[in-house]
Design an enzyme around this catalytic site. Structure first.
Site, PDB file in Angstrom:
ATOM      1  N   SER A  80       0.852  -1.189   0.000  1.00  0.00           N
ATOM      2  CA  SER A  80       0.000   0.000   0.000  1.00  0.00           C
ATOM      3  C   SER A  80       0.884   1.235   0.000  1.00  0.00           C
ATOM      4  CB  SER A  80      -0.899   0.019   1.238  1.00  0.00           C
ATOM      5  OG  SER A  80      -1.619   1.235   1.304  1.00  0.00           O
ATOM      6  N   HIS A  81       0.338   2.308  -0.492  1.00  0.00           N
ATOM      7  CA  HIS A  81       1.044   3.585  -0.419  1.00  0.00           C
ATOM      8  C   HIS A  81       1.168   4.057   1.025  1.00  0.00           C
ATOM      9  CE1 HIS A  81       0.255   3.536  -4.684  1.00  0.00           C
ATOM     10  NE2 HIS A  81       1.063   4.571  -4.820  1.00  0.00           N
ATOM     11  N   SER A  82       0.330   3.527   1.882  1.00  0.00           N
ATOM     12  CA  SER A  82       0.324   3.902   3.292  1.00  0.00           C
ATOM     13  C   SER A  82       0.792   2.734   4.150  1.00  0.00           C
ATOM     14  CB  SER A  82      -1.096   4.294   3.717  1.00  0.00           C
ATOM     15  OG  SER A  82      -1.203   4.347   5.124  1.00  0.00           O
TER      16      SER A  82
ATOM     17  N   ASP B 290      -2.647  -1.744  -3.560  1.00  0.00           N
ATOM     18  CA  ASP B 290      -3.778  -0.836  -3.400  1.00  0.00           C
ATOM     19  C   ASP B 290      -4.087   0.013  -4.627  1.00  0.00           C
ATOM     20  OD1 ASP B 290      -1.628   0.953  -3.117  1.00  0.00           O
ATOM     21  OD2 ASP B 290      -2.304   1.770  -1.200  1.00  0.00           O
TER      22      ASP B 290
ATOM     23  N   SER C  16       0.219   2.716  -9.114  1.00  0.00           N
ATOM     24  CA  SER C  16       1.680   2.752  -9.055  1.00  0.00           C
ATOM     25  C   SER C  16       2.238   1.683  -8.118  1.00  0.00           C
ATOM     26  CB  SER C  16       2.180   4.136  -8.655  1.00  0.00           C
ATOM     27  OG  SER C  16       1.722   4.496  -7.375  1.00  0.00           O
TER      28      SER C  16
END
Length: 132
Positions: A8-10, A69, A72
């Protein structure tokens, strides 16, 4: 046993999905978070090297399924797979299933002893099984 990587980006989202999915897994099944980037001022993003290292930690000849997610995250994960030793990379699959529902369904299937193809199929139909 098939293992999993959550991208995930987070970092918090990745860890949250790991926490949820871990409630459904067999003890020997690994689920590793690979979220965010190591920049305290801008922690949102994905890191191909972090993802590669997570895949290596999760690796088993039975396979590793990676859940992502956003768009990218797919690119970073594809890059991570390209960086892997080819004998490891051939047993890594990137799922297009929804992050949360797919990961939980896949972990349940893997914990039940399903093979890689069955685990991917369970993830793919995860949202079709929901009734509201």
């Amino acid at each position: 046993m098939i293992n999993f990587v959550i991208v995930s980006h987070s970092e918090k989202i990745a860890q949250g999905v790991v926490d949820l999915a871990s409630q459904m897994k067999a003890p020997e099944c690994k689920i590793i978070a690979a979220g965010g980037i190591d920049d305290p001022n801008n922690p949102i993003g994905t890191d191909a090297v972090k993802i590669m290292q997570a895949i290596e930690s999760a690796y088993t000849p039975d396979g590793v399924v990676v859940f992502v997610d956003l768009g990218s995250a797919i690119l970073s994960t594809q890059t991570a797979v390209e960086l892997l030793d080819p004998t490891i990379a051939e047993n890594v699959k990137i799922s297009s299933a929804p992050l949360v529902e797919g990961a939980i369904s896949a972990v349940v299937a893997a914990s039940g002893g399903d093979n890689l193809e069955s685990v991917l199929a369970e993830a793919a139909i995860a949202t079709q099984k929901q009734v509201f």
